[in-house]
Design a protein around this motif. Sequence first.
Motif, PDB file in Angstrom:
ATOM      1  N   LYS A 130       0.773  -1.259  -0.010  1.00 36.41           N
ATOM      2  CA  LYS A 130       0.158   0.051  -0.216  1.00 36.41           C
ATOM      3  C   LYS A 130       0.780   1.295   0.052  1.00 36.41           C
ATOM      4  N   MET A 131       1.981   1.066   0.676  1.00 34.77           N
ATOM      5  CA  MET A 131       2.723   2.378   0.758  1.00 34.77           C
ATOM      6  C   MET A 131       3.414   2.658  -0.747  1.00 34.77           C
ATOM      7  N   VAL A 132       3.699   1.712  -1.211  1.00 34.62           N
ATOM      8  CA  VAL A 132       4.591   1.783  -2.529  1.00 34.62           C
ATOM      9  C   VAL A 132       3.382   2.124  -3.599  1.00 34.62           C
ATOM     10  N   ALA A 133       2.311   1.662  -3.411  1.00 32.60           N
ATOM     11  CA  ALA A 133       1.154   2.073  -4.447  1.00 32.60           C
ATOM     12  C   ALA A 133       0.653   3.451  -4.346  1.00 32.60           C
ATOM     13  N   TRP A 153      16.400  14.553   1.032  1.00 31.44           N
ATOM     14  CA  TRP A 153      15.958  13.509   0.252  1.00 31.44           C
ATOM     15  C   TRP A 153      14.555  13.749  -0.359  1.00 31.44           C
ATOM     16  N   ASP A 154      14.463  13.068  -1.465  1.00 31.29           N
ATOM     17  CA  ASP A 154      13.114  13.331  -2.165  1.00 31.29           C
ATOM     18  C   ASP A 154      11.886  12.765  -1.350  1.00 31.29           C
ATOM     19  N   VAL A 155      12.325  11.533  -0.784  1.00 31.29           N
ATOM     20  CA  VAL A 155      11.152  10.725  -0.033  1.00 31.29           C
ATOM     21  C   VAL A 155      11.866   9.914   0.921  1.00 31.29           C
ATOM     22  N   VAL A 156      11.423  10.460   2.085  1.00 34.85           N
ATOM     23  CA  VAL A 156      12.142   9.707   3.332  1.00 34.85           C
ATOM     24  C   VAL A 156      10.981   8.687   3.962  1.00 34.85           C
ATOM     25  N   LEU A 157      11.238   7.391   4.295  1.00 33.32           N
ATOM     26  CA  LEU A 157      10.168   6.490   4.492  1.00 33.32           C
ATOM     27  C   LEU A 157      10.601   6.056   6.083  1.00 33.32           C
ATOM     28  N   ASP A 158       9.433   5.649   6.696  1.00 33.45           N
ATOM     29  CA  ASP A 158       9.473   5.126   8.119  1.00 33.45           C
ATOM     30  C   ASP A 158       8.138   4.220   8.016  1.00 33.45           C
ATOM     31  N   LYS A 159       8.762   2.768   8.386  1.00 31.86           N
ATOM     32  CA  LYS A 159       7.519   1.690   8.433  1.00 31.86           C
ATOM     33  C   LYS A 159       7.934   0.918   9.944  1.00 31.86           C
ATOM     34  N   GLY A 160       7.328   1.611  10.770  1.00 32.21           N
ATOM     35  CA  GLY A 160       7.590   1.056  12.208  1.00 32.21           C
ATOM     36  C   GLY A 160       8.589   1.566  12.885  1.00 32.21           C
ATOM     37  N   LEU A 195       8.721  14.451   0.516  1.00 25.68           N
ATOM     38  CA  LEU A 195       7.969  13.784   1.234  1.00 25.68           C
ATOM     39  C   LEU A 195       8.237  12.932   2.460  1.00 25.68           C
ATOM     40  N   PHE A 196       7.626  12.863   3.748  1.00 32.03           N
ATOM     41  CA  PHE A 196       7.856  11.775   4.666  1.00 32.03           C
ATOM     42  C   PHE A 196       6.621  11.006   4.498  1.00 32.03           C
ATOM     43  N   LEU A 197       6.954   9.656   4.616  1.00 30.65           N
ATOM     44  CA  LEU A 197       5.798   8.609   4.696  1.00 30.65           C
ATOM     45  C   LEU A 197       6.030   7.641   5.742  1.00 30.65           C
ATOM     46  N   VAL A 198       5.193   7.707   6.561  1.00 31.10           N
ATOM     47  CA  VAL A 198       5.234   6.937   7.967  1.00 31.10           C
ATOM     48  C   VAL A 198       4.102   6.130   7.992  1.00 31.10           C
ATOM     49  N   THR A 199       4.575   4.774   8.579  1.00 32.99           N
ATOM     50  CA  THR A 199       3.342   4.025   8.945  1.00 32.99           C
ATOM     51  C   THR A 199       3.588   3.487  10.321  1.00 32.99           C
ATOM     52  N   SER A 200       2.602   3.318  11.100  1.00 34.77           N
ATOM     53  CA  SER A 200       2.479   2.959  12.469  1.00 34.77           C
ATOM     54  C   SER A 200       1.297   2.026  12.739  1.00 34.77           C
ATOM     55  N   CYS A 201       1.624   1.112  13.720  1.00 34.51           N
ATOM     56  CA  CYS A 201       0.401   0.386  14.472  1.00 34.51           C
ATOM     57  C   CYS A 201       0.211   0.965  15.830  1.00 34.51           C
ATOM     58  N   ASN A 202       0.879   2.050  16.157  1.00 38.06           N
ATOM     59  CA  ASN A 202       0.784   2.474  17.645  1.00 38.06           C
ATOM     60  C   ASN A 202      -0.082   3.905  17.727  1.00 38.06           C
ATOM     61  N   ARG A 239      -2.988  10.406   2.859  1.00 41.06           N
ATOM     62  CA  ARG A 239      -2.932   8.974   3.810  1.00 41.06           C
ATOM     63  C   ARG A 239      -3.458   7.876   2.995  1.00 41.06           C
ATOM     64  N   VAL A 240      -3.085   6.615   3.586  1.00 40.47           N
ATOM     65  CA  VAL A 240      -3.137   5.293   2.999  1.00 40.47           C
ATOM     66  C   VAL A 240      -4.436   4.877   3.610  1.00 40.47           C
ATOM     67  N   GLN A 241      -5.437   4.221   2.927  1.00 46.94           N
ATOM     68  CA  GLN A 241      -6.712   3.878   3.493  1.00 46.94           C
ATOM     69  C   GLN A 241      -6.309   2.224   3.614  1.00 46.94           C
ATOM     70  N   TYR A 242      -6.694   1.617   4.895  1.00 42.36           N
ATOM     71  CA  TYR A 242      -6.683   0.618   5.286  1.00 42.36           C
ATOM     72  C   TYR A 242      -8.174  -0.046   5.600  1.00 42.36           C
ATOM     73  N   ARG A 243      -8.563  -1.175   5.740  1.00 45.92           N
ATOM     74  CA  ARG A 243      -9.603  -1.740   5.875  1.00 45.92           C
ATOM     75  C   ARG A 243      -9.799  -1.226   7.428  1.00 45.92           C
ATOM     76  N   SER A 244     -11.151  -0.952   7.734  1.00 44.58           N
ATOM     77  CA  SER A 244     -11.563  -0.374   8.955  1.00 44.58           C
ATOM     78  C   SER A 244     -12.170  -1.317   9.841  1.00 44.58           C
ATOM     79  N   PHE A 245     -12.393  -1.152  11.082  1.00 44.69           N
ATOM     80  CA  PHE A 245     -13.354  -1.933  11.924  1.00 44.69           C
ATOM     81  C   PHE A 245     -14.169  -1.234  12.834  1.00 44.69           C
TER      82      PHE A 245
END
Length: 254
Positions: free
Chosen positions: A53-56, A149-156, A191-198, A230-236
């Motif tokens: 999803k981040m790549v897409a 940098w053009d894109v800085v990534l943070d996955k967790g 851009l800064f693209l960050v993904t978190s579960c917290n 923002r990236v859309q994920y399945r919601s509950f």
Amino acid sequence: MSPTENRPAHLEPSELGTKEYWVKLYTKELANHAADPSDIGTVWFDDSDAEAKMVAFLCGLADADMPARHAASLLDLGCGNGSLLFALRDEGWTGRALGVDYSPQSVALARQVAASKDLSAAAAVEFGEWDVVGGPVDAVLGAPQRQGWDVVLDKGTFDAISLSDDRDARGRRLCEGYRARVLRLVRPGGLFLVTSCNWTDDELTAWFARGDERPAPAGEDGGGFEVAGRVQYRSFSFGGAKGQTISTMCFKKM
């Protein structure tokens, strides 16, 4: 106005916020990959398909200020086994790519995985040992990335930093200084693209996109971040509330 005003409450410290935890994990995964090259180790948030999803999301950007995929530079903070950068390579992101991690075992694993992929020289990915919150910024801002940098990534990675009970030279939890570090690494307009579960979307926004009315604290970059998507994920739904188990926010440096 205090720079920490309106930020979310700190998380309780955990072993996932210690370097010892990650050294132990990647020592094991390094040995596993050496024995079985098909075992590249943990791909964080794979159960939510976050990497794809981040790549897409990045591939779907239509921002005139962003370089084309073949030219955009990529910096992955806390790269682990390097899987996110390899996934971007597979989608045509062929500009300079660097993954950094403070665990030497992580860097060794990422390099080992890269070697097993037999990438061409043009598609090579760099990996280096560097402490995201304590390492010298000049180490990753050398030519040709002096302006960032053009894109800085943070996955967790921000998740792990948020779980650390260590303090910086100003006595703050390490997560308090993370935004300032990232700002210095992103070029103006980048851009800064960050993904978190917290942290939720709103909480990530509170951490990284402070309003322009707040002066930058001493020693911090005078720029700022604005929400760029923002990236859309399945919601509950539970107890009348609706939410996601994971969040990915994109911020643009103003």
